[in-house]
Design a protein around this motif. Structure first.
Motif, PDB file in Angstrom:
ATOM      1  N   THR A 167       2.904 -14.557 -35.313  1.00 25.94           N
ATOM      2  CA  THR A 167       4.578 -14.725 -35.086  1.00 25.94           C
ATOM      3  C   THR A 167       4.648 -16.646 -35.768  1.00 25.94           C
ATOM      4  OG1 THR A 167       4.420 -15.688 -33.112  1.00 25.94           O
ATOM      5  CG2 THR A 167       4.893 -13.238 -33.598  1.00 25.94           C
ATOM      6  N   ASP A 174      11.788 -12.386 -32.632  1.00 30.18           N
ATOM      7  CA  ASP A 174      13.289 -11.961 -32.310  1.00 30.18           C
ATOM      8  C   ASP A 174      13.335 -10.836 -31.290  1.00 30.18           C
ATOM      9  OD1 ASP A 174      14.273 -13.483 -34.377  1.00 30.18           O
ATOM     10  OD2 ASP A 174      13.858 -12.023 -35.805  1.00 30.18           O
ATOM     11  N   VAL A 226      11.172  -7.086 -31.354  1.00 29.81           N
ATOM     12  CA  VAL A 226      10.268  -7.189 -32.342  1.00 29.81           C
ATOM     13  C   VAL A 226       8.904  -6.952 -31.715  1.00 29.81           C
ATOM     14  CG1 VAL A 226       8.936  -8.476 -34.214  1.00 29.81           C
ATOM     15  CG2 VAL A 226      11.411  -8.489 -34.040  1.00 29.81           C
ATOM     16  N   THR A 268       4.835  -7.547 -31.797  1.00 31.04           N
ATOM     17  CA  THR A 268       3.860  -8.363 -32.336  1.00 31.04           C
ATOM     18  C   THR A 268       2.471  -8.370 -31.724  1.00 31.04           C
ATOM     19  OG1 THR A 268       3.644 -10.721 -33.409  1.00 31.04           O
ATOM     20  CG2 THR A 268       4.336 -10.297 -30.934  1.00 31.04           C
ATOM     21  N   ARG A 323       5.912  -6.458 -26.802  1.00 28.16           N
ATOM     22  CA  ARG A 323       7.221  -6.370 -27.071  1.00 28.16           C
ATOM     23  C   ARG A 323       8.083  -6.996 -26.017  1.00 28.16           C
ATOM     24  NH1 ARG A 323      11.687  -2.344 -27.109  1.00 28.16           N
ATOM     25  NH2 ARG A 323      12.864  -2.630 -29.267  1.00 28.16           N
ATOM     26  N   ASN A 339      17.285 -14.405 -29.487  1.00 27.61           N
ATOM     27  CA  ASN A 339      18.292 -13.422 -30.089  1.00 27.61           C
ATOM     28  C   ASN A 339      18.780 -13.422 -31.457  1.00 27.61           C
ATOM     29  OD1 ASN A 339      18.729 -12.230 -27.403  1.00 27.61           O
ATOM     30  ND2 ASN A 339      20.544 -13.627 -26.995  1.00 27.61           N
ATOM     31  N   ASN A 340      18.572 -12.238 -32.085  1.00 26.70           N
ATOM     32  CA  ASN A 340      18.805 -12.307 -33.622  1.00 26.70           C
ATOM     33  C   ASN A 340      19.281 -11.039 -33.893  1.00 26.70           C
ATOM     34  OD1 ASN A 340      18.828 -12.392 -36.386  1.00 26.70           O
ATOM     35  ND2 ASN A 340      16.743 -12.799 -36.847  1.00 26.70           N
ATOM     36  N   ARG A 354      20.787  -9.771 -36.365  1.00 24.20           N
ATOM     37  CA  ARG A 354      20.476  -9.234 -37.930  1.00 24.20           C
ATOM     38  C   ARG A 354      19.255  -8.400 -38.074  1.00 24.20           C
ATOM     39  NH1 ARG A 354      24.096 -11.063 -41.385  1.00 24.20           N
ATOM     40  NH2 ARG A 354      25.522 -12.875 -40.520  1.00 24.20           N
ATOM     41  N   THR A 355      18.503  -8.324 -36.896  1.00 25.73           N
ATOM     42  CA  THR A 355      17.331  -7.534 -37.054  1.00 25.73           C
ATOM     43  C   THR A 355      17.774  -5.942 -36.536  1.00 25.73           C
ATOM     44  OG1 THR A 355      16.756  -7.937 -34.472  1.00 25.73           O
ATOM     45  CG2 THR A 355      15.849  -9.353 -36.021  1.00 25.73           C
ATOM     46  N   VAL A 387      19.180  -2.346 -36.889  1.00 27.10           N
ATOM     47  CA  VAL A 387      19.297  -1.354 -37.822  1.00 27.10           C
ATOM     48  C   VAL A 387      20.430  -0.322 -37.630  1.00 27.10           C
ATOM     49  CG1 VAL A 387      17.902   0.465 -39.072  1.00 27.10           C
ATOM     50  CG2 VAL A 387      16.921  -1.543 -38.241  1.00 27.10           C
ATOM     51  N   ASP A 398      18.219  -0.182 -31.304  1.00 26.97           N
ATOM     52  CA  ASP A 398      18.105  -1.459 -30.180  1.00 26.97           C
ATOM     53  C   ASP A 398      19.419  -2.096 -29.695  1.00 26.97           C
ATOM     54  OD1 ASP A 398      15.305  -1.076 -30.602  1.00 26.97           O
ATOM     55  OD2 ASP A 398      14.910  -2.332 -32.173  1.00 26.97           O
ATOM     56  N   ARG A 414      20.316   2.565 -44.169  1.00 25.82           N
ATOM     57  CA  ARG A 414      20.561   1.242 -43.377  1.00 25.82           C
ATOM     58  C   ARG A 414      21.659   0.545 -43.827  1.00 25.82           C
ATOM     59  NH1 ARG A 414      14.962  -2.120 -42.272  1.00 25.82           N
ATOM     60  NH2 ARG A 414      13.857  -0.543 -41.036  1.00 25.82           N
TER      61      ARG A 414
END
Length: 240
Positions: A69, A75, A78, A80, A110, A139-140, A142-143, A145, A165, A235
């Protein structure tokens, strides 16, 4: 070499040698222990006995943890991986957000909140050392879907407006507008349970527009194609 060294009182003909080593010391030390009694040395007797042996201090591992990352920040939602190195076996301490790999070099995580992960590394000599890394979660929105095809015809496909999510953002607010800008649906803490109705009636086919908000400054906008004909999900693209 030694930070402390001591021999316990003799009990049953035995005594215990205890010692601790100074930090960062490696190498070999020659130690001699002499035992004496009060029997004297008359008639060829011996009142002392010595034994010499080596104490070897092997170097401990130098564990390193890398993350794929940027700046150890991910985010929310997500997945990783963290990769440890510097030893032959690895054991990660239990922490929130672990998906797999707790007893391997690669830990899949996660996390839903900022979390510190600690690994204990063992080298070939059996020496152990630990290292930690903190992953910051932000927090984001825009991730997210968004499935922007809505076909509420009861066939089990696209019958509900689905946002992957969204449960990770319980304070979300969803607003849906028609082409004239009128609000046809609004809900706080949306949970993927709207099927294209307003006031208990199905909306007409056409294009709707949604706004998903987490705060006054953070929102995601897009459109919904509502029809009885589509069965495939795509999407949505975020609109500024």
């Amino acid at each position: 070499m030694f930070a402390s060294i001591a021999v316990s009182q003799v009990s049953g003909g035995n005594a215990v040698l205890s010692y601790s080593v100074n930090p960062n010391f490696t190498g070999t030390a020659l130690v001699t222990i002499t035992v004496k009694d009060d029997g004297g040395t008359e008639n060829g007797g011996t009142d002392s006995f010595s034994r010499t042996f080596n104490v070897v201090v092997n170097p401990g591992p130098t564990p390193l943890i890398s993350s794929n990352t940027l700046n150890k920040t991910i985010d929310l939602g997500v997945t990783t991986m963290l990769t440890a190195s510097g030893g032959i076996t690895y054991s990660w301490a239990t922490a929130a957000g672990i998906v797999s790999g707790q007893n391997s070099a690669v830990l899949t995580i996660r996390p839903l909140v900022t979390t510190t992960y600690t690994v204990e590394v063992t080298n070939a000599s059996g020496c152990k050392n630990s290292s930690s890394i903190t992953i910051t979660v932000v927090n984001n929105i825009r991730t997210l879907v968004v499935n922007n095809i809505l076909t509420p015809n009861g066939d089990g496909q696209n019958d509900l407006f689905m946002i992957k999510d969204i449960e990770l953002y319980p304070n979300n607010t969803l607003k849906v507008y028609d082409r004239l800008g009128r609000v046809v649906f609004e809900k706080r803490s949306y949970q993927n349970d709207w099927g294209g109705t307003a006031n208990g009636k199905n909306l007409n086919e056409g294009t709707l527009f949604y706004v998903i908000s987490l705060s006054d400054k953070e929102s995601l906008k897009g459109f919904i194609v509502m029809s009885d004909c589509f069965h495939s999900a795509i999407r949505s693209s975020a609109m500024a």
